[in-house]
Design a protein around this motif. Sequence first.
Motif, PDB file in Angstrom:
ATOM      1  N   GLU A  72       0.811  -1.273  -0.063  1.00 45.03           N
ATOM      2  CA  GLU A  72       0.043   0.125   0.132  1.00 45.03           C
ATOM      3  C   GLU A  72       0.921   1.242  -0.062  1.00 45.03           C
ATOM      4  N   PHE A  73       2.147   1.136   0.554  1.00 43.82           N
ATOM      5  CA  PHE A  73       3.015   2.456   0.473  1.00 43.82           C
ATOM      6  C   PHE A  73       4.414   2.228   0.195  1.00 43.82           C
ATOM      7  N   PRO A  74       4.548   1.747  -1.215  1.00 41.63           N
ATOM      8  CA  PRO A  74       5.700   1.212  -1.651  1.00 41.63           C
ATOM      9  C   PRO A  74       6.976   2.151  -1.443  1.00 41.63           C
ATOM     10  N   GLU A  75       6.609   3.471  -1.625  1.00 42.19           N
ATOM     11  CA  GLU A  75       7.558   4.481  -1.239  1.00 42.19           C
ATOM     12  C   GLU A  75       8.087   4.500   0.133  1.00 42.19           C
ATOM     13  N   VAL A  76       7.621   3.882   1.081  1.00 43.81           N
ATOM     14  CA  VAL A  76       7.881   4.199   2.521  1.00 43.81           C
ATOM     15  C   VAL A  76       9.025   2.857   2.720  1.00 43.81           C
ATOM     16  N   LYS A  77      10.217   3.259   3.076  1.00 46.01           N
ATOM     17  CA  LYS A  77      11.416   2.108   3.468  1.00 46.01           C
ATOM     18  C   LYS A  77      11.193   1.905   5.016  1.00 46.01           C
ATOM     19  N   THR A  78      11.051   0.404   5.066  1.00 43.26           N
ATOM     20  CA  THR A  78      10.533   0.084   6.395  1.00 43.26           C
ATOM     21  C   THR A  78      11.921  -0.590   7.198  1.00 43.26           C
ATOM     22  N   LEU A  79      12.077   0.139   8.216  1.00 48.19           N
ATOM     23  CA  LEU A  79      13.402  -0.484   8.786  1.00 48.19           C
ATOM     24  C   LEU A  79      12.861  -1.041  10.198  1.00 48.19           C
ATOM     25  N   ILE A  80      13.127  -2.491  10.475  1.00 42.03           N
ATOM     26  CA  ILE A  80      12.672  -3.236  11.578  1.00 42.03           C
ATOM     27  C   ILE A  80      13.720  -2.885  12.864  1.00 42.03           C
ATOM     28  N   PHE A  81      13.222  -2.380  13.819  1.00 34.88           N
ATOM     29  CA  PHE A  81      13.939  -2.074  15.077  1.00 34.88           C
ATOM     30  C   PHE A  81      13.442  -2.923  16.398  1.00 34.88           C
ATOM     31  N   SER A  82      13.975  -4.176  16.391  1.00 37.04           N
ATOM     32  CA  SER A  82      13.301  -5.011  17.422  1.00 37.04           C
ATOM     33  C   SER A  82      14.182  -5.587  18.533  1.00 37.04           C
ATOM     34  N   SER A  83      13.608  -6.201  19.401  1.00 35.41           N
ATOM     35  CA  SER A  83      14.440  -6.995  20.603  1.00 35.41           C
ATOM     36  C   SER A  83      14.458  -8.461  20.123  1.00 35.41           C
ATOM     37  N   HIS A  84      13.816  -8.924  18.920  1.00 39.16           N
ATOM     38  CA  HIS A  84      13.858 -10.269  18.634  1.00 39.16           C
ATOM     39  C   HIS A  84      15.142 -10.497  17.990  1.00 39.16           C
ATOM     40  N   PRO A  85      15.545 -11.706  18.115  1.00 38.55           N
ATOM     41  CA  PRO A  85      17.050 -12.216  17.347  1.00 38.55           C
ATOM     42  C   PRO A  85      16.962 -11.873  16.072  1.00 38.55           C
ATOM     43  N   GLU A  86      17.932 -11.066  15.454  1.00 37.09           N
ATOM     44  CA  GLU A  86      18.254 -10.995  14.217  1.00 37.09           C
ATOM     45  C   GLU A  86      18.231 -12.202  13.283  1.00 37.09           C
ATOM     46  N   GLU A  87      18.955 -13.185  13.791  1.00 36.07           N
ATOM     47  CA  GLU A  87      19.248 -14.350  13.221  1.00 36.07           C
ATOM     48  C   GLU A  87      18.026 -15.208  13.108  1.00 36.07           C
ATOM     49  N   MET A  88      16.969 -14.835  13.605  1.00 32.91           N
ATOM     50  CA  MET A  88      15.523 -15.643  13.506  1.00 32.91           C
ATOM     51  C   MET A  88      14.694 -14.779  12.912  1.00 32.91           C
ATOM     52  N   HIS A 105      19.685  -3.735  20.730  1.00 34.44           N
ATOM     53  CA  HIS A 105      20.881  -3.704  21.386  1.00 34.44           C
ATOM     54  C   HIS A 105      22.014  -2.902  20.793  1.00 34.44           C
ATOM     55  N   THR A 106      21.619  -2.286  19.600  1.00 35.49           N
ATOM     56  CA  THR A 106      22.539  -1.768  18.801  1.00 35.49           C
ATOM     57  C   THR A 106      23.030  -0.252  19.066  1.00 35.49           C
ATOM     58  N   ASP A 107      23.945   0.306  18.657  1.00 33.14           N
ATOM     59  CA  ASP A 107      24.451   1.571  19.137  1.00 33.14           C
ATOM     60  C   ASP A 107      23.918   2.578  18.318  1.00 33.14           C
ATOM     61  N   SER A 108      23.855   3.783  18.683  1.00 34.06           N
ATOM     62  CA  SER A 108      23.479   5.026  17.910  1.00 34.06           C
ATOM     63  C   SER A 108      23.957   5.255  16.591  1.00 34.06           C
ATOM     64  N   GLU A 109      25.299   4.907  16.543  1.00 34.75           N
ATOM     65  CA  GLU A 109      26.003   5.209  15.074  1.00 34.75           C
ATOM     66  C   GLU A 109      25.316   4.049  14.105  1.00 34.75           C
ATOM     67  N   THR A 110      25.179   2.905  14.529  1.00 37.79           N
ATOM     68  CA  THR A 110      24.580   1.964  13.909  1.00 37.79           C
ATOM     69  C   THR A 110      23.325   2.091  13.385  1.00 37.79           C
ATOM     70  N   LEU A 111      22.511   2.938  14.193  1.00 35.38           N
ATOM     71  CA  LEU A 111      21.218   3.025  13.942  1.00 35.38           C
ATOM     72  C   LEU A 111      21.052   4.230  12.744  1.00 35.38           C
ATOM     73  N   GLU A 112      21.993   5.194  12.998  1.00 35.06           N
ATOM     74  CA  GLU A 112      21.761   6.273  12.231  1.00 35.06           C
ATOM     75  C   GLU A 112      22.479   5.829  10.648  1.00 35.06           C
ATOM     76  N   LYS A 113      23.256   4.892  10.549  1.00 35.85           N
ATOM     77  CA  LYS A 113      23.862   4.291   9.484  1.00 35.85           C
ATOM     78  C   LYS A 113      22.767   3.483   8.554  1.00 35.85           C
ATOM     79  N   ALA A 114      22.072   2.670   9.608  1.00 36.57           N
ATOM     80  CA  ALA A 114      21.176   1.875   8.982  1.00 36.57           C
ATOM     81  C   ALA A 114      19.779   2.842   8.298  1.00 36.57           C
ATOM     82  N   ILE A 115      19.534   3.730   8.980  1.00 34.65           N
ATOM     83  CA  ILE A 115      18.499   4.621   8.355  1.00 34.65           C
ATOM     84  C   ILE A 115      18.923   5.309   7.067  1.00 34.65           C
ATOM     85  N   TYR A 116      19.992   5.838   7.125  1.00 32.83           N
ATOM     86  CA  TYR A 116      20.541   6.466   5.787  1.00 32.83           C
ATOM     87  C   TYR A 116      20.677   5.254   4.911  1.00 32.83           C
TER      88      TYR A 116
END
Length: 212
Positions: A72-88, A105-116
């Motif tokens: 429904e919103f293909p222009e929106v880029k979705t970033l999952i930010f979760s406490s669930h294990p990434e491997e799972m 559990h990630t650090d703020s620098e990684t969060l910003e990098k992921a968003i970009y």
Amino acid sequence: MYRVLIADHHPIIFEGIKCVLQNNPALQVTGRVSSGAQLFSQLEKNAPDVLIVELDLPQINGINAIRRIKQEFPEVKTLIFSSHPEEMYALSAIKAGAAGYISKHTDSETLEKAIYQVARGGIYLNRKITEKLNSGITRGKSLITKFKKLSTRETEVLNLLSSGKRNKDIAEALDINEKTVSTYKTRLLKKLKVDNVADLITQSRLLQLNTT
């Protein structure tokens, strides 16, 4: 400037992300929603460039919500930010339409990098998962090759089986009936070329779709 919407039912998470991004002139937090109903209402009113969303947001199933957002919103880029294990869950989320997956559990620098990275049209996964995708596994086949054989729902069933869930538990978790669960198990046995559920779980672990 990239507009960022945060979908999380924990106020402290919103405040934390907002604090991290407030001094970044290229990223603007446009608001927060705390339920599935609020999320889709907000997306219809003012879709952001990047949606940071928790898989356990009330009133919606996380993976199903990703699929719906993608449709429904293909222009929106979705970033999952979760406490669930990434491997799972990371690969399931990406297959459903998410652009990235990071741990709370990630650090703020990684969060910003992921968003970009997702804002610019890329895919963000941590280095460990990326290496797994690029590495070979049993029988000379890569993880991604075998994973692509499975539908998102099949992967969800496989993950739940591997974590020790019974058919009834899986049915409740995915809001399907037990007969449908059995059908997915049969498909998994065929696609992964094993004869029983024990071997199916072993294969799942070899595929490293989860941490158990």
